[in-house]
Write a protein that holds these residues in place. Structure first.
Motif, mmCIF file in Angstrom:
data_model
loop_
_atom_site.group_PDB
_atom_site.id
_atom_site.type_symbol
_atom_site.label_atom_id
_atom_site.label_comp_id
_atom_site.label_asym_id
_atom_site.label_seq_id
_atom_site.Cartn_x
_atom_site.Cartn_y
_atom_site.Cartn_z
ATOM 1 N N CYS A 261 0.827 -1.208 0.000
ATOM 2 C CA CYS A 261 0.000 0.000 0.000
ATOM 3 C C CYS A 261 0.865 1.263 0.000
ATOM 4 O O CYS A 261 0.644 2.179 -0.789
ATOM 5 N N ILE A 262 1.844 1.308 0.872
ATOM 6 C CA ILE A 262 2.716 2.493 0.972
ATOM 7 C C ILE A 262 3.555 2.650 -0.289
ATOM 8 O O ILE A 262 3.641 3.742 -0.855
ATOM 9 N N THR B 194 4.682 5.783 -5.096
ATOM 10 C CA THR B 194 5.268 5.744 -6.441
ATOM 11 C C THR B 194 4.264 5.863 -7.586
ATOM 12 O O THR B 194 4.682 6.090 -8.725
ATOM 13 N N LYS B 195 2.958 5.744 -7.300
ATOM 14 C CA LYS B 195 1.987 5.734 -8.402
ATOM 15 C C LYS B 195 0.809 6.704 -8.263
ATOM 16 O O LYS B 195 0.265 7.120 -9.279
ATOM 17 N N GLU B 196 0.405 7.014 -7.078
ATOM 18 C CA GLU B 196 -0.848 7.750 -6.918
ATOM 19 C C GLU B 196 -0.668 9.264 -7.048
ATOM 20 O O GLU B 196 0.406 9.807 -6.823
ATOM 21 N N GLU B 197 -1.759 9.904 -7.399
ATOM 22 C CA GLU B 197 -1.786 11.346 -7.686
ATOM 23 C C GLU B 197 -1.355 12.199 -6.495
ATOM 24 O O GLU B 197 -0.737 13.250 -6.669
ATOM 25 N N GLU C 217 8.196 1.312 -7.561
ATOM 26 C CA GLU C 217 7.521 0.636 -6.446
ATOM 27 C C GLU C 217 8.307 -0.564 -5.933
ATOM 28 O O GLU C 217 8.304 -0.851 -4.740
ATOM 29 N N TYR C 218 9.013 -1.257 -6.816
ATOM 30 C CA TYR C 218 9.809 -2.405 -6.383
ATOM 31 C C TYR C 218 10.957 -1.940 -5.476
ATOM 32 O O TYR C 218 11.160 -2.484 -4.394
ATOM 33 N N SER D 139 11.170 -11.915 1.498
ATOM 34 C CA SER D 139 9.863 -12.564 1.329
ATOM 35 C C SER D 139 8.733 -11.536 1.331
ATOM 36 O O SER D 139 7.818 -11.612 0.505
ATOM 37 N N ILE D 140 8.787 -10.597 2.242
ATOM 38 C CA ILE D 140 7.759 -9.553 2.292
ATOM 39 C C ILE D 140 7.782 -8.707 1.030
ATOM 40 O O ILE D 140 6.734 -8.396 0.461
ATOM 41 N N VAL D 141 8.980 -8.356 0.560
ATOM 42 C CA VAL D 141 9.093 -7.577 -0.683
ATOM 43 C C VAL D 141 8.455 -8.341 -1.832
ATOM 44 O O VAL D 141 7.690 -7.780 -2.621
ATOM 45 N N TRP D 142 8.732 -9.633 -1.920
ATOM 46 C CA TRP D 142 8.200 -10.432 -3.018
ATOM 47 C C TRP D 142 6.681 -10.485 -2.950
ATOM 48 O O TRP D 142 5.986 -10.261 -3.956
ATOM 49 N N ILE D 143 6.138 -10.778 -1.780
ATOM 50 C CA ILE D 143 4.686 -10.867 -1.625
ATOM 51 C C ILE D 143 4.031 -9.507 -1.882
ATOM 52 O O ILE D 143 3.002 -9.423 -2.562
ATOM 53 N N ALA D 144 4.632 -8.438 -1.376
ATOM 54 C CA ALA D 144 4.094 -7.095 -1.602
ATOM 55 C C ALA D 144 4.057 -6.775 -3.093
ATOM 56 O O ALA D 144 3.091 -6.177 -3.584
ATOM 57 N N ASN D 145 5.064 -7.183 -3.823
ATOM 58 C CA ASN D 145 5.084 -6.915 -5.259
ATOM 59 C C ASN D 145 4.084 -7.780 -6.016
ATOM 60 O O ASN D 145 3.541 -7.348 -7.037
#
Length: 125
Positions: free
Chosen positions: A17-18, A23-26, A57-58, A90-96
């Protein structure tokens, strides 16, 4: 050993979410545009890389994950530094994965909206 394994899927949610929001939202567009400019135009490599972190975002998800791990002290499999390393990647992978799924859903929703608007426009009055 795997007693709190499900926590990894929960911790990946705020990371995704963060990272997505920054990195993407207005709401962060101006800051992101500033960072895009700096990541292209700074003379020093470390400065370009620093500003690039806020546009990808990655990349950004790694730093958010570090913050989450510091806040929660969550480890995966091992209770020491090895557990932090495993949990972090692992968290980075799942978040992506979450962010990719979210992006696919958004693309599909936008596509359906465009199709609906076209169909409404083509209807006889």
């Amino acid at each position: 050993m795997f007693e709190h394994m499900e926590m990894i899927f929960i911790l990946a949610i705020p990371v995704a979410c963060i990272a997505w929001t920054v990195t993407k939202e207005e709401v962060f567009r101006e800051i992101r545009e500033f960072c895009v400019d700096k990541s292209s135009n700074c003379k020093k490599l470390y400065q370009r890389k620093f500003f690039y972190l806020f546009t990808c975002e990655y990349c950004f998800s790694h730093y958010v994950t570090i913050l989450i791990l510091l806040m929660t002290r969550y480890t995966l499999i091992y209770p020491d530094w090895r557990g932090y390393i495993l949990a972090g990647f692992s968290i980075v992978w799942i978040a992506n994965v979450y962010m990719s799924l979210y992006n696919l859903i958004r693309i599909d929703l936008k596509k359906q909206k465009i199709i609906t608007q076209k169909e409404e426009k083509d209807l006889p009055s």
